[in-house]
Design an enzyme around this catalytic site. Structure first.
Site, mmCIF file in Angstrom:
data_model
loop_
_atom_site.group_PDB
_atom_site.id
_atom_site.type_symbol
_atom_site.label_atom_id
_atom_site.label_comp_id
_atom_site.label_asym_id
_atom_site.label_seq_id
_atom_site.Cartn_x
_atom_site.Cartn_y
_atom_site.Cartn_z
ATOM 1 N N LYS A 98 -16.711 15.759 4.907
ATOM 2 C CA LYS A 98 -15.612 16.249 4.062
ATOM 3 C C LYS A 98 -14.367 16.597 4.876
ATOM 4 C CE LYS A 98 -18.532 17.820 0.295
ATOM 5 N NZ LYS A 98 -19.903 17.658 0.817
HETATM 6 C C1 PLP Z 1 -20.855 16.907 0.120
HETATM 7 C C2 PLP Z 1 -22.021 16.390 0.841
HETATM 8 C C3 PLP Z 1 -22.814 15.328 0.342
HETATM 9 C C4 PLP Z 1 -22.604 14.707 -1.020
HETATM 10 O O1 PLP Z 1 -21.369 14.136 -1.211
HETATM 11 P P1 PLP Z 1 -21.016 13.384 -2.577
HETATM 12 O O2 PLP Z 1 -19.749 13.970 -3.061
HETATM 13 O O3 PLP Z 1 -22.141 13.640 -3.490
HETATM 14 O O4 PLP Z 1 -20.875 11.983 -2.235
HETATM 15 C C5 PLP Z 1 -23.857 14.858 1.105
HETATM 16 N N1 PLP Z 1 -24.143 15.392 2.303
HETATM 17 C C6 PLP Z 1 -23.421 16.402 2.818
HETATM 18 C C7 PLP Z 1 -23.807 16.962 4.135
HETATM 19 C C8 PLP Z 1 -22.342 16.941 2.115
HETATM 20 O O5 PLP Z 1 -21.629 17.963 2.629
#
Ligand code: PLP
Length: 477
Positions: free
Chosen positions: A119
């Site tokens: 993210k």
């Molecule tokens: C946010 C997150 C996800 C899931 O992301 P999506 O928005 O569902 O694609 C998966 N793994 C980690 C470590 C995350 O922080």
């Protein structure tokens, strides 16, 4: 480039990027989506390859974002991406390195940013774009959000030091890992306010919704959001799909496949966008954990959301989601961009029946023209995958990435196109599962050495504290 809502808002007068950047949902409850995807033909892909090889990730990001944010000047965009993607923040000038796991599998390292999750890549740029737009409008914004762990810290580390942005982040007491807590609560800055809530993520989310329901308060304090429905985040993610393809391919028509662990359809939708733009991607494989709503959709064509009670708590907690907020965008494409149909399905049928049935032609299109495939993983699969990959290659992956690698193994073909697994976090964030897999936690990189013993800075809500308490905290600051 102009944007419309999946439910029809702005169809007669599509909006520019700057108008939707700070927005969440469109006023009709739909999601913003570009009117058309810019097309990267072979010469355009060759130009991107040249840019990336000579000027690196920030410049590639400016070129791709320029297609979507064409109301921001080229020079300004270059400055914003330079500031977002520094070696200091992402550990190397590569930003997103790709390594070879053997057997036709690769791993794109998306988690080298400040909070060790994918993210960061979108959020760091989003913070720059927000600040730029707020300065242009001479406005300030109060970000109010809820997190189960990774979104909150990625947002806080990105917004930190942006003078026009203040962050109030709600998180569930006692539900996050020690690393996630240390990372968020350890921040000591007057513009970053962590509020802990007795309860689960859903309780945090409900409080945020209740505060947002007060339109007067919302306007008075310029309340905004940075959740994964924000279009800017999705556009910024397209860059790492293109960068990973460029690193693995040797010529401009060479295809790759991606495998992406997901719950919210937030990351993987950018693979779909990249493919629709013309990046040669011959398969997009969606991996879920035990909460397999999306795997079920890509198998049966039925999208059946689950209640909080039916959503199981797993060892890949960031994917414990049973209602994928970005899925409406994909379905909009699947239905040939029919706003009336999308609006009916997501505005009426889904809330009433708890499911929508797209078996038949739409499912065939998802698997055929859009090249999606799917699989899911369990706790035992994750642990076994972390262990065997570590023993075989020395590479240590986190439980979410392991869901992806587990699913990818069933599709890998050393003679076919390279299959790139998208890493979603570093294993240091999830010590218990790593210890279960290999007998000890992941070694802590030096840059995170102080995270676990940082003194916490939080405002702790008591049972019974409602939205009024949140409003009072915001008003007092
Ligand atoms: C946010 C997150 C996800 C899931 O992301 P999506 O928005 O569902 O694609 C998966 N793994 C980690 C470590 C995350 O922080």
């Amino acid at each position: 480039m102009r944007y419309v809502s999946t439910r029809g808002f702005a169809a007669d007068r599509p909006l520019p990027f700057s108008d939707i950047l700070l927005e969440g949902l469109a006023p009709d409850g739909g999601l913003y989506w570009p009117e058309a995807f810019p097309q990267l033909d072979k010469p355009a892909r060759a130009e991107l390859r040249r840019l990336y090889q000579h000027a690196g990730y920030p410049r590639l990001a400016a070129a791709i974002m320029g297609l979507y944010a064409d109301d921001i000047g080229e020079t300004e965009l270059r400055q914003l991406t330079q500031r977002a993607y520094t070696s200091e923040k992402f550990g190397s000038p590569d930003t997103v390195p790709v390594s070879d796991l053997g057997g036709g599998l690769r791993l794109a390292h998306l988690s080298n940013g400040p909070t060790a999750a994918f993210k960061d890549l979108a959020m760091q740029l989003l913070a720059e774009l927000f600040e730029h737009e707020l300065e242009r409008r001479d406005q300030v914004i109060t970000i109010l959000g809820a997190t189960s762990g990774d979104t909150g810290s990625a947002a806080e580390y990105a917004m930190l030091g942006q003078p026009r942005i203040k962050v109030f982040m709600l998180s569930p007491q006692g539900r996050m890992t020690p690393f996630q807590r240390g990372q968020m609560y350890g921040l000591d800055d007057p513009r970053i306010i962590n509020i802990t809530v007795p309860g689960a993520f859903d309780d945090c989310q409900d409080l945020v919704k209740a505060v947002n329901a007060d339109a007067t308060f919302k306007a008075q304090y310029s309340i905004g959001a940075v959740n994964s429905i924000n279009w800017g985040r999705l556009a910024a993610q397209v860059v790492y799909y293109v960068a990973a393809w460029l690193r693995v391919s040797t010529h401009d028509d060479e295809p790759v496949a991606f495998c992406v662990p997901t719950g919210n359809f937030g990351n993987i939708i950018s693979a779909h966008i990249a493919r629709q733009m013309g990046i040669p991607i011959d398969r997009i494989i969606l991996a879920t954990n035990e909460n397999n709503v999306l795997a079920e959709f890509f198998t049966t064509g039925v999208y059946r959301i689950r209640s909080a009670a039916e959503t199981v708590a797993t060892s890949s907690p960031s994917m414990d989601i049973s209602k994928a907020s970005n899925f409406e965008r994909f379905v909009f494409d699947l239905l040939g961009r029919d706003t009336a149909k999308t609006s009916d399905l997501f505005g009426r049928v889904l809330p009433a029946a708890g499911e929508i049935d797209l078996s038949g032609e739409p499912l065939a299109r998802a698997r055929g023209e859009y090249a999606f495939d799917t699989g899911s993983s369990t706790h035992a699969d994750r642990v076994a995958t972390i262990r065997s990959l570590y023993q075989r290659t020395g590479v240590l992956i986190d439980p979410h990435t392991a869901d992806g690698v587990h699913v990818a193994q069933a599709f890998a073909n050393p003679a076919g196109s390279p299959l790139i697994c998208m890493e979603t976090a570093l294993p240091i964030k999830f010590a218990d599962t790593i210890t279960e897999a290999i007998g000890h936690p992941a070694p802590l990189p030096p840059r995170f050495a102080k995270v676990l013993d940082a003194a916490p800075h939080t405002i702790d809500l008591a049972p019974g504290d409602g939205p009024d308490r949140i409003k009072a905290i915001i008003a007092a600051r």
